[in-house]
Scaffold this motif. Structure first.
Motif, PDB file in Angstrom:
ATOM      1  N   SER A 193      -3.541   0.456  39.191  1.00 55.33           N
ATOM      2  CA  SER A 193      -4.650   0.053  38.323  1.00 55.33           C
ATOM      3  C   SER A 193      -5.793  -0.543  39.141  1.00 55.33           C
ATOM      4  O   SER A 193      -5.588  -1.392  40.007  1.00 55.33           O
ATOM      5  N   GLY A 194      -7.003  -0.053  38.859  1.00 55.93           N
ATOM      6  CA  GLY A 194      -8.202  -0.588  39.483  1.00 55.93           C
ATOM      7  C   GLY A 194      -8.597   0.056  40.793  1.00 55.93           C
ATOM      8  O   GLY A 194      -9.657  -0.262  41.341  1.00 55.93           O
ATOM      9  N   THR A 195      -7.800   0.993  41.309  1.00 52.87           N
ATOM     10  CA  THR A 195      -8.085   1.565  42.630  1.00 52.87           C
ATOM     11  C   THR A 195      -8.861   2.874  42.580  1.00 52.87           C
ATOM     12  O   THR A 195      -9.336   3.346  43.621  1.00 52.87           O
ATOM     13  N   ASP A 196      -9.001   3.480  41.417  1.00 54.44           N
ATOM     14  CA  ASP A 196      -9.735   4.741  41.282  1.00 54.44           C
ATOM     15  C   ASP A 196     -10.070   4.891  39.800  1.00 54.44           C
ATOM     16  O   ASP A 196      -9.769   4.005  38.984  1.00 54.44           O
ATOM     17  N   VAL A 197     -10.695   5.977  39.425  1.00 49.51           N
ATOM     18  CA  VAL A 197     -10.936   6.280  38.016  1.00 49.51           C
ATOM     19  C   VAL A 197     -10.497   7.708  37.738  1.00 49.51           C
ATOM     20  O   VAL A 197     -10.709   8.617  38.548  1.00 49.51           O
ATOM     21  N   ARG A 198      -9.856   7.885  36.591  1.00 51.60           N
ATOM     22  CA  ARG A 198      -9.438   9.224  36.158  1.00 51.60           C
ATOM     23  C   ARG A 198      -9.282   9.197  34.639  1.00 51.60           C
ATOM     24  O   ARG A 198      -8.653   8.304  34.083  1.00 51.60           O
ATOM     25  N   TYR A 199      -9.860  10.168  34.001  1.00 49.83           N
ATOM     26  CA  TYR A 199      -9.916  10.218  32.537  1.00 49.83           C
ATOM     27  C   TYR A 199      -8.511  10.296  31.935  1.00 49.83           C
ATOM     28  O   TYR A 199      -7.686  11.104  32.352  1.00 49.83           O
ATOM     29  N   SER A 200      -8.260   9.446  30.935  1.00 44.92           N
ATOM     30  CA  SER A 200      -6.967   9.464  30.250  1.00 44.92           C
ATOM     31  C   SER A 200      -7.134   9.045  28.805  1.00 44.92           C
ATOM     32  O   SER A 200      -7.564   7.925  28.517  1.00 44.92           O
ATOM     33  N   ASN A 201      -6.786   9.937  27.903  1.00 44.71           N
ATOM     34  CA  ASN A 201      -6.850   9.624  26.480  1.00 44.71           C
ATOM     35  C   ASN A 201      -5.884   8.509  26.089  1.00 44.71           C
ATOM     36  O   ASN A 201      -6.120   7.785  25.125  1.00 44.71           O
ATOM     37  N   THR A 202      -4.810   8.348  26.830  1.00 41.60           N
ATOM     38  CA  THR A 202      -3.836   7.306  26.527  1.00 41.60           C
ATOM     39  C   THR A 202      -4.488   5.924  26.567  1.00 41.60           C
ATOM     40  O   THR A 202      -4.135   5.040  25.770  1.00 41.60           O
ATOM     41  N   ASN A 203      -5.449   5.730  27.480  1.00 37.59           N
ATOM     42  CA  ASN A 203      -6.171   4.451  27.532  1.00 37.59           C
ATOM     43  C   ASN A 203      -6.755   4.088  26.169  1.00 37.59           C
ATOM     44  O   ASN A 203      -6.665   2.940  25.712  1.00 37.59           O
ATOM     45  N   TYR A 204      -7.364   5.060  25.528  1.00 43.02           N
ATOM     46  CA  TYR A 204      -8.089   4.777  24.289  1.00 43.02           C
ATOM     47  C   TYR A 204      -7.182   4.729  23.067  1.00 43.02           C
ATOM     48  O   TYR A 204      -7.534   4.118  22.058  1.00 43.02           O
ATOM     49  N   ILE A 205      -6.011   5.342  23.142  1.00 42.42           N
ATOM     50  CA  ILE A 205      -5.026   5.108  22.088  1.00 42.42           C
ATOM     51  C   ILE A 205      -4.612   3.637  22.110  1.00 42.42           C
ATOM     52  O   ILE A 205      -4.542   2.974  21.063  1.00 42.42           O
ATOM     53  N   LEU A 206      -4.358   3.105  23.305  1.00 45.51           N
ATOM     54  CA  LEU A 206      -3.981   1.699  23.428  1.00 45.51           C
ATOM     55  C   LEU A 206      -5.106   0.782  22.939  1.00 45.51           C
ATOM     56  O   LEU A 206      -4.851  -0.225  22.263  1.00 45.51           O
TER      57      LEU A 206
END
Length: 392
Positions: A193-206
């Protein structure tokens, strides 16, 4: 930005289609609650010609809004809202907007932060205690800010082949949060966590679960009260309130990449109940929101500045513009200059909302057909350049 299917794979698992519905064209009747002066816009013919060209290339129907601060707002449409019932597309109609809801989800989260109900730099696990937290790698370490910025490293459930197979084997299934999240269980995180960025729909479900828990209301009520009613978005709703409205434009896909389209209106059941998709709206409403957000009328300028703090992914898509990740917003570097944007798609639908930083202009367009050969003029770098070239 939610696309999951390789169409050739989709075709292998596709089940037989039902006959098209017979719908009274009057069911689609709509109008704006203001005087639309689009016809007198100095570039009205140029903009309309662009929409007609996109339809001529194969897109079933398209709606678009073009807003410049010192000019009349232009609203237009071309093509069909419903092929079977021969209904022309109109700019006041409603369509499925997919992942563009993430900008709204992020905005509501910032509102809760502003009200001291949450801390963006607190771990999401501090607020959510469901058993799913322990089953999703990085969910115990990721902060709310990292979820908003896709820097959590949490696996994107949509990329799980088992989910793709399950959804395609039952295209009309309606999925809820834990149904979808289960496809992220026990999957390796992409990075710490926090070391890069990559799109994930799971983030927005949470994040959607967080919003419901903090507000004590279902998502559709939260969005209706905090966003749609508050900012005059009279044609907008969150899908869980009414998953397939009778007057939503029909969706279509180019299943076999041969321009022989198939109706797909009822095939987006994972987009109904969670905050990673689920927006039903039209370009006017979405443009109105984007204008107000960028003007500091939705969240205060300090919070907006946080939303517009960027992280650059270690790897870029070579077939798209270079992008950077904000909180629910992306920055895209085009040959003409930087734009802020968020796109979204479902099966048969695609939308994109774009803010041109140099002129404070807003372009929003929505189409009711995608995949296969249709994407070339809908969602690719070439498609976006084609539209920007006309309206910049």
């Amino acid at each position: 930005m939610k696309k999951i299917f390789v169409v050739s794979f989709f075709a292998l698992l596709f089940t037989a289609c039902e006959k098209d519905e017979v719908i009274d064209p009057k069911a689609y009747s709509c109008n704006f609650d203001f005087v639309d002066n689009s016809a007198s816009h100095p570039k009205a013919q140029q903009y309309q010609a662009k929409l007609d060209e996109i339809v001529k290339k194969g897109t079933v129907g398209i709606m678009m809004s073009v807003y410049h601060p010192n000019s009349i707002q232009w609203l237009g449409a071309s093509g069909k809202a419903d092929i079977s019932n021969n209904v022309p597309m109109q700019p006041c109609m409603i369509s499925r907007m997919g992942s563009t809801i993430k900008m709204f989800t992020a905005t509501v989260t910032m509102m809760l932060y502003d009200e001291n109900k949450i801390n963006l730099d607190e771990k999401i696990a501090h607020y959510l205690k469901g058993s799913y937290i322990g089953k999703i790698q990085n969910a115990e370490t990721a902060t709310i800010r990292q979820l908003l910025q896709h820097s959590s490293g949490i696996y994107n459930y949509i990329q799980n082949p088992k989910f793709q197979t399950a959804s395609m084997n039952n295209l009309k299934k309606e999925w809820h949060a834990e149904d979808l999240m289960s496809y992220a269980y026990n999957q390796d995180a992409y990075f710490a966590s926090g070391t890069d960025v990559r799109y994930s729909n799971t983030n927005y479900i949470l994040l959607g679960i967080l919003i419901e828990q903090i507000e004590g209301k279902p998502l559709h009520e939260v969005f209706e009260q905090r966003i749609f009613k508050a900012f005059g978005m009279t044609k907008s709703l969150f899908a869980s309130k009414n998953p397939v409205p009778h007057n939503i434009v029909r969706g279509y896909i180019d299943l076999y990449s041969n321009f022989k389209i198939t109706e797909s209106t009822y095939f987006s059941g994972w987009d109904y109940y969670t905050a990673d998709g689920g927006l039903i709206s039209n370009p006017y409403d979405m443009s109105l929101f984007f204008q107000k957000l960028m003007n500091g009328e939705v969240v205060n300028p300090k919070l907006l500045a946080e939303m517009l703090t960027w992280k650059t992914p270690h790897e870029q898509d070579p077939d798209f513009f270079p992008i950077e990740y904000g909180l629910g917003i992306f920055k895209m570097k085009t040959p003409k200059g930087d734009v802020y944007y968020h796109s979204g798609d479902a099966i048969g639908y695609y939308a994109n909302m774009i803010y041109i930083t140099s002129s404070k202009s807003v372009i929003v367009y929505a189409v009711n057909s995608n995949y296969g050969k249709l994407d070339e003029w809908v969602s690719t770098k070439k498609a976006i350049e084609n539209i920007l070239e006309t309206v910049w």
